[in-house]
Design a protein around this motif. Structure first.
Motif, PDB file in Angstrom:
ATOM      1  N   ASP A 157       2.082   6.100   6.505  1.00 46.80           N
ATOM      2  CA  ASP A 157       2.143   4.638   6.634  1.00 46.80           C
ATOM      3  C   ASP A 157       1.236   4.001   5.596  1.00 46.80           C
ATOM      4  N   GLY A 158       1.713   3.934   4.351  1.00 46.78           N
ATOM      5  CA  GLY A 158       0.919   3.386   3.270  1.00 46.78           C
ATOM      6  C   GLY A 158       0.125   4.462   2.552  1.00 46.78           C
ATOM      7  N   TYR A 159      -0.613   4.074   1.519  1.00 50.87           N
ATOM      8  CA  TYR A 159      -1.379   5.051   0.744  1.00 50.87           C
ATOM      9  C   TYR A 159      -2.425   4.358  -0.108  1.00 50.87           C
ATOM     10  N   ILE A 160      -3.340   5.147  -0.633  1.00 56.95           N
ATOM     11  CA  ILE A 160      -4.149   4.788  -1.786  1.00 56.95           C
ATOM     12  C   ILE A 160      -3.856   5.839  -2.850  1.00 56.95           C
ATOM     13  N   GLY A 161      -3.922   5.461  -4.112  1.00 53.57           N
ATOM     14  CA  GLY A 161      -3.548   6.410  -5.151  1.00 53.57           C
ATOM     15  C   GLY A 161      -4.242   6.128  -6.462  1.00 53.57           C
ATOM     16  N   VAL A 162      -4.258   7.122  -7.319  1.00 49.80           N
ATOM     17  CA  VAL A 162      -4.756   6.990  -8.687  1.00 49.80           C
ATOM     18  C   VAL A 162      -3.738   7.638  -9.612  1.00 49.80           C
ATOM     19  N   GLY A 186      -5.189   2.259 -10.328  1.00 45.83           N
ATOM     20  CA  GLY A 186      -5.346   2.485  -8.903  1.00 45.83           C
ATOM     21  C   GLY A 186      -4.255   1.752  -8.144  1.00 45.83           C
ATOM     22  N   LEU A 187      -3.845   2.308  -7.001  1.00 42.06           N
ATOM     23  CA  LEU A 187      -2.757   1.727  -6.219  1.00 42.06           C
ATOM     24  C   LEU A 187      -3.126   1.691  -4.741  1.00 42.06           C
ATOM     25  N   TRP A 188      -2.526   0.745  -4.030  1.00 42.18           N
ATOM     26  CA  TRP A 188      -2.713   0.625  -2.584  1.00 42.18           C
ATOM     27  C   TRP A 188      -1.431   0.103  -1.969  1.00 42.18           C
ATOM     28  N   ASP A 189      -1.074   0.644  -0.801  1.00 44.91           N
ATOM     29  CA  ASP A 189       0.113   0.222  -0.059  1.00 44.91           C
ATOM     30  C   ASP A 189      -0.262   0.082   1.405  1.00 44.91           C
ATOM     31  N   SER A 190       0.138  -1.018   2.014  1.00 47.23           N
ATOM     32  CA  SER A 190      -0.279  -1.319   3.392  1.00 47.23           C
ATOM     33  C   SER A 190       0.476  -0.521   4.438  1.00 47.23           C
ATOM     34  N   LEU A 224      17.073   1.327  17.502  1.00 46.16           N
ATOM     35  CA  LEU A 224      17.009   2.704  17.028  1.00 46.16           C
ATOM     36  C   LEU A 224      15.917   2.836  15.964  1.00 46.16           C
ATOM     37  N   ILE A 225      15.916   1.905  14.997  1.00 46.85           N
ATOM     38  CA  ILE A 225      14.908   1.875  13.952  1.00 46.85           C
ATOM     39  C   ILE A 225      14.462   0.436  13.747  1.00 46.85           C
ATOM     40  N   ASP A 226      13.177   0.206  13.692  1.00 46.84           N
ATOM     41  CA  ASP A 226      12.631  -1.079  13.263  1.00 46.84           C
ATOM     42  C   ASP A 226      11.201  -0.866  12.787  1.00 46.84           C
ATOM     43  N   TYR A 227      10.595  -1.926  12.275  1.00 50.49           N
ATOM     44  CA  TYR A 227       9.238  -1.835  11.735  1.00 50.49           C
ATOM     45  C   TYR A 227       8.400  -2.980  12.271  1.00 50.49           C
ATOM     46  N   GLN A 228       7.092  -2.759  12.329  1.00 49.97           N
ATOM     47  CA  GLN A 228       6.199  -3.671  13.025  1.00 49.97           C
ATOM     48  C   GLN A 228       5.622  -4.773  12.145  1.00 49.97           C
ATOM     49  N   LYS A 229       5.536  -4.540  10.842  1.00 52.56           N
ATOM     50  CA  LYS A 229       4.955  -5.570   9.978  1.00 52.56           C
ATOM     51  C   LYS A 229       5.534  -5.469   8.574  1.00 52.56           C
ATOM     52  N   ASN A 230       5.277  -6.491   7.781  1.00 53.01           N
ATOM     53  CA  ASN A 230       5.738  -6.506   6.394  1.00 53.01           C
ATOM     54  C   ASN A 230       4.831  -5.640   5.528  1.00 53.01           C
ATOM     55  N   GLN A 231       5.380  -5.189   4.427  1.00 50.92           N
ATOM     56  CA  GLN A 231       4.658  -4.312   3.510  1.00 50.92           C
ATOM     57  C   GLN A 231       4.056  -5.117   2.364  1.00 50.92           C
ATOM     58  N   TRP A 232       2.803  -4.781   2.040  1.00 47.66           N
ATOM     59  CA  TRP A 232       2.149  -5.281   0.833  1.00 47.66           C
ATOM     60  C   TRP A 232       1.740  -4.081  -0.005  1.00 47.66           C
ATOM     61  N   SER A 233       1.928  -4.172  -1.298  1.00 42.18           N
ATOM     62  CA  SER A 233       1.454  -3.112  -2.183  1.00 42.18           C
ATOM     63  C   SER A 233       0.927  -3.741  -3.465  1.00 42.18           C
ATOM     64  N   THR A 234      -0.051  -3.078  -4.075  1.00 45.33           N
ATOM     65  CA  THR A 234      -0.649  -3.615  -5.291  1.00 45.33           C
ATOM     66  C   THR A 234      -1.097  -2.482  -6.192  1.00 45.33           C
ATOM     67  N   ARG A 235      -1.243  -2.782  -7.462  1.00 47.81           N
ATOM     68  CA  ARG A 235      -1.749  -1.826  -8.442  1.00 47.81           C
ATOM     69  C   ARG A 235      -2.585  -2.591  -9.471  1.00 47.81           C
ATOM     70  N   LEU A 236      -3.588  -1.915 -10.013  1.00 46.40           N
ATOM     71  CA  LEU A 236      -4.418  -2.506 -11.057  1.00 46.40           C
ATOM     72  C   LEU A 236      -4.727  -1.410 -12.061  1.00 46.40           C
ATOM     73  N   ALA A 270       4.789   9.752 -20.373  1.00 48.97           N
ATOM     74  CA  ALA A 270       4.588  10.760 -19.333  1.00 48.97           C
ATOM     75  C   ALA A 270       3.494  10.271 -18.404  1.00 48.97           C
ATOM     76  N   GLY A 271       3.712  10.419 -17.104  1.00 46.21           N
ATOM     77  CA  GLY A 271       2.744   9.944 -16.131  1.00 46.21           C
ATOM     78  C   GLY A 271       2.537  10.922 -14.999  1.00 46.21           C
ATOM     79  N   LEU A 272       1.346  10.892 -14.418  1.00 42.24           N
ATOM     80  CA  LEU A 272       0.983  11.723 -13.275  1.00 42.24           C
ATOM     81  C   LEU A 272       0.270  10.838 -12.259  1.00 42.24           C
ATOM     82  N   LEU A 273       0.693  10.952 -11.009  1.00 38.25           N
ATOM     83  CA  LEU A 273       0.157  10.096  -9.953  1.00 38.25           C
ATOM     84  C   LEU A 273      -0.183  10.928  -8.730  1.00 38.25           C
ATOM     85  N   TYR A 274      -1.373  10.691  -8.171  1.00 38.61           N
ATOM     86  CA  TYR A 274      -1.758  11.339  -6.914  1.00 38.61           C
ATOM     87  C   TYR A 274      -1.845  10.274  -5.835  1.00 38.61           C
TER      88      TYR A 274
END
Length: 391
Positions: free
Chosen positions: A326-331, A309-313, A281-293, A347-351
């Protein structure tokens, strides 16, 4: 440099966002354990997503493809932590977060008596108890237990050939235990800290209730549905630089590839159609990696600001109602202000700009039934407010 002033800023912004990869919402951080002395915090977050898609044509109804409109709902959630230092070499912490969540829905009414619908909600709450041992000023060995709840509700309806497929399953809330362990190394005089944390998978067992066209499904003897929320590894670091500047970052891995949801009656339908174990019914194809600097600067004893900056696979699934992104890039940017030496606010703001999933032939059945031909406006704004106090 004052290590305890800087630590709180590292978590101005949340590490992950709902639906960026599978059901992921929280980075499951244990940062509060590393705060100096006794410490408490509470965080409130609001996520304003703007995600829409186009559903593939419903050929048997003679309709062109249509837009879902904004299908990811606005979300509010919170996190909290309490850390105590009863002994110079022993620390304890109690953490609350909501690690796995999704809330996606749309409905398309036609001139026919049938509609195109998708309504998917999953939620979890996690309470983690930690104990740390500091043999000296540099090392911190820690371990703990997590008590997690998990629940969900899924409804999908779509015209498949000449049959309207209308399936509903509810997963009542289940509670289960997991564990975590890790180690951290720090040099306080340089505001340097690095930590690695492993969290185990948590196995839930829930008596799912399933129906089709509104009638209960009882094809096979009822059995509990096993759902294992995934294991993960977090690697975090920060270090002081010259001129009251700081550098920080993190890397997170989540084992989504082994995650699946397969209710009893749904599996029986597949067996009756000769599909065996070809689909979940539900499954996923690969593992997730995410990072921030990130980079931060301390302007005064009261003010610190940061950019990152952020990135998610993502988890690799094709576009569907359960996987609209399916993932993102962000600041992001944020600021910390000390009311006094013991109390501060952040206080924080993220796009976030989400990566559009592929629209190739999906693997799981839910993505076949609720697949999209294209996705539009994949972005979100995240607002974060934290109040913290040392005592």
């Amino acid at each position: 440099m004052k290590f305890h002033i800087f630590v709180g800023l590292l978590y101005v912004l949340p590490l992950n966002y709902t639906s960026a990869a599978a059901l992921e919402r929280s980075g499951q951080s244990v940062h509060a354990l590393f705060e100096k002395g006794n410490y408490a915090e509470v965080s409130v977050l609001q996520v304003n997503p703007n995600v829409s898609g186009k559903v593939q044509p419903v050929s048997s109804l003679g309709n062109p493809e249509f837009s879902t409109g904004d299908m990811v709902n606005k979300q509010h959630y919170f996190q909290a932590a309490l850390k105590l230092q009863p002994h110079p070499q022993v620390s304890v912490a109690l953490l609350f977060d909501q690690p796995f969540f999704t809330d996606v829905d749309y409905q398309f009414d036609t001139n026919q008596p049938l509609s195109e619908i998708a309504d998917v909600e999953f939620d979890s709450n996690n309470m983690t108890a930690l104990v740390g041992y500091q043999p000296n000023a540099n090392w911190n060995l820690f371990t703990g237990l997590s008590y997690q709840s998990f629940s969900g509700d899924l409804k999908i309806g779509k015209q498949v050939d000449y049959t309207f497929f209308d399936y509903h399953v509810n997963f009542p809330k289940d509670h289960a235990w997991g564990w975590l362990t890790g180690v951290s190394y720090q040099i306080p005089e340089y505001a340097f800290n690095t930590a690695i944390t492993y969290r185990s998978k948590i196995k839930h067992s829930t008596n799912a209730s399933e129906s089709i066209w509104g009638f209960p499904l009882e094809i096979a003897p009822q059995q509990a549905t096993e759902i294992e929320t995934p294991e993960s590894v977090n690697l975090d670091f920060h270090t002081g630089l010259a001129g009251q500047n700081f550098l920080y970052g993190s890397l997170r891995w989540v084992n989504w590839q082994d995650f699946k949801i397969q209710p009893t009656q749904f599996a029986a339908i597949l067996q009756s159609e000769g599909l065996g174990n070809q689909f979940n019914l539900i499954d996923y194809q690969k593992n997730q990696w995410s990072t921030r600097l990130g980079f931060a600067h301390q302007w005064s004893p009261k003010w610190i600001t940061a950019v990152e900056g952020l990135w998610d696979s993502g988890a690799g699934n094709p576009a569907s109602s359960l996987n609209p992104v399916d993932g993102y890039i962000g600041v992001g940017t944020g600021a910390l202000y000390h009311f006094n030496p013991k109390t501060f606010i952040i206080a924080g703001l993220l796009y976030l700009h989400f990566t559009k999933p592929d629209t190739v032939q999906p693997q799981s059945l839910i993505t076949q039934i609720s697949s999209f031909s294209s996705l539009e406006q994949p972005e979100a704004w995240v607002y974060h407010l934290k109040l913290a106090h040392r005592f």
